[in-house]
Design a protein around this motif. Structure first.
Motif, PDB file in Angstrom:
ATOM      1  N   ASP A  97       0.856  -1.175   0.000  1.00 23.21           N
ATOM      2  CA  ASP A  97       0.000   0.000   0.000  1.00 23.21           C
ATOM      3  C   ASP A  97       0.898   1.232   0.000  1.00 23.21           C
ATOM      4  O   ASP A  97       1.345   1.696   1.051  1.00 23.21           O
ATOM      5  N   THR A  98       1.173   1.744  -1.182  1.00 24.37           N
ATOM      6  CA  THR A  98       2.168   2.799  -1.345  1.00 24.37           C
ATOM      7  C   THR A  98       1.786   4.074  -0.609  1.00 24.37           C
ATOM      8  O   THR A  98       2.599   4.674   0.080  1.00 24.37           O
ATOM      9  N   ARG A  99       0.557   4.484  -0.731  1.00 20.45           N
ATOM     10  CA  ARG A  99       0.145   5.769  -0.143  1.00 20.45           C
ATOM     11  C   ARG A  99       0.083   5.719   1.385  1.00 20.45           C
ATOM     12  O   ARG A  99       0.390   6.697   2.054  1.00 20.45           O
ATOM     13  N   ASP A 100      -0.304   4.577   1.945  1.00 21.61           N
ATOM     14  CA  ASP A 100      -0.424   4.470   3.401  1.00 21.61           C
ATOM     15  C   ASP A 100       0.852   3.955   4.071  1.00 21.61           C
ATOM     16  O   ASP A 100       0.884   3.808   5.289  1.00 21.61           O
ATOM     17  N   ALA A 101       1.884   3.644   3.287  1.00 21.53           N
ATOM     18  CA  ALA A 101       3.179   3.212   3.820  1.00 21.53           C
ATOM     19  C   ALA A 101       3.086   1.927   4.646  1.00 21.53           C
ATOM     20  O   ALA A 101       3.766   1.773   5.655  1.00 21.53           O
ATOM     21  N   TYR A 102       2.226   1.026   4.211  1.00 19.15           N
ATOM     22  CA  TYR A 102       2.048  -0.273   4.849  1.00 19.15           C
ATOM     23  C   TYR A 102       2.270  -1.385   3.831  1.00 19.15           C
ATOM     24  O   TYR A 102       2.116  -1.172   2.626  1.00 19.15           O
ATOM     25  N   ILE A 103       2.505  -2.558   4.347  1.00 20.23           N
ATOM     26  CA  ILE A 103       2.304  -3.778   3.575  1.00 20.23           C
ATOM     27  C   ILE A 103       1.246  -4.554   4.337  1.00 20.23           C
ATOM     28  O   ILE A 103       1.380  -4.819   5.532  1.00 20.23           O
ATOM     29  N   ARG A 104       0.171  -4.866   3.652  1.00 19.09           N
ATOM     30  CA  ARG A 104      -0.915  -5.624   4.263  1.00 19.09           C
ATOM     31  C   ARG A 104      -0.757  -7.084   3.829  1.00 19.09           C
ATOM     32  O   ARG A 104      -0.614  -7.366   2.646  1.00 19.09           O
ATOM     33  N   VAL A 105      -0.771  -7.980   4.796  1.00 20.78           N
ATOM     34  CA  VAL A 105      -0.558  -9.402   4.517  1.00 20.78           C
ATOM     35  C   VAL A 105      -1.859 -10.145   4.764  1.00 20.78           C
ATOM     36  O   VAL A 105      -2.491  -9.994   5.818  1.00 20.78           O
ATOM     37  N   TYR A 106      -2.253 -10.939   3.756  1.00 18.09           N
ATOM     38  CA  TYR A 106      -3.488 -11.707   3.795  1.00 18.09           C
ATOM     39  C   TYR A 106      -3.178 -13.185   3.634  1.00 18.09           C
ATOM     40  O   TYR A 106      -2.237 -13.570   2.922  1.00 18.09           O
ATOM     41  N   ALA A 107      -3.990 -14.033   4.248  1.00 14.42           N
ATOM     42  CA  ALA A 107      -3.883 -15.479   4.051  1.00 14.42           C
ATOM     43  C   ALA A 107      -4.390 -15.822   2.657  1.00 14.42           C
ATOM     44  O   ALA A 107      -5.056 -15.007   1.993  1.00 14.42           O
ATOM     45  N   GLU A 108      -4.095 -17.031   2.217  1.00 17.38           N
ATOM     46  CA  GLU A 108      -4.553 -17.470   0.891  1.00 17.38           C
ATOM     47  C   GLU A 108      -6.069 -17.353   0.734  1.00 17.38           C
ATOM     48  O   GLU A 108      -6.565 -17.091  -0.354  1.00 17.38           O
TER      49      GLU A 108
END
Length: 186
Positions: free
Chosen positions: A19-30
């Motif tokens: 998430d470039t604008r929010d400066a996060y990486i969001r991790v999701y399960a399969e």
């Protein structure tokens, strides 16, 4: 808010959304369920934070899986231990400004970084956990061929670099020898 990059962790199947604008990486399960955020959400170049994450690549070294994150505004490629749950910051390649793409050669562990704005493709030595911020630039190429690199991948000893101004994909050997291009505008 602005999902820019995506990668699937081959060890877990987890989906990493940058998430470039929010400066996060969001991790999701399969299965799509949210697991956790990486980073602080505050635009920062402090270790473990992001300013504008744009690309991710995974590689296993000595049984540990690492995620390499191209962070455009911070001038860093950060390395995360993806074998940890949740992943933990492990190190970084500093002073690699305008990096839009990162790829790791599966055969050697060499790290390839595409720099936006006509910069060359930079090649760094493999990640060494005992010296997490010591990388040596072992090659650079693409100047004169790649006008504005964006994405990058290494497959079967060839390096593919998308060129948004040239409207094509440039192809090189891992030693930097130009092989040709794929595609054209239109």
């Amino acid at each position: 808010d602005y999902p820019r990059g995506i990668g699937v962790d081959p060890g877990t199947g987890n989906v990493w959304v940058l998430d470039t604008r929010d400066a996060y990486i969001r991790v999701y399960a399969e299965n799509g369920s949210f697991l956790y955020n990486l980073g602080t959400g505050l635009s920062s170049n402090a270790p473990g934070s992001f300013e504008a994450p744009v690309d991710v690549s995974f590689h296993t070294t000595s049984g540990v899986e690492y995620a390499y994150i191209a962070d455009y505004w911070s001038c860093d490629v950060t390395v995360w231990n993806a074998s940890d749950d949740p992943p933990q910051y492990a190190g970084q390649i500093s002073n690699v400004c305008n990096n839009y793409g990162v790829a790791v050669d599966p055969a050697t562990g060499d790290i390839y970084v595409a720099q936006q704005g006509g910069g060359p493709v930079l090649v760094f030595s493999p990640f060494n956990p005992s010296s997490p911020t010591s990388f040596s630039e072992i090659n650079h190429f693409g100047s004169g061929y790649v006008q504005s690199p964006w994405g990058i991948d290494v497959v079967n000893g060839d390096v593919y670099v998308s060129d948004v101004k040239g409207n094509e994909v440039q192809v090189f050997q891992t030693n930097g020898t130009y092989l040709g291009h794929i595609g054209a505008k239109g």
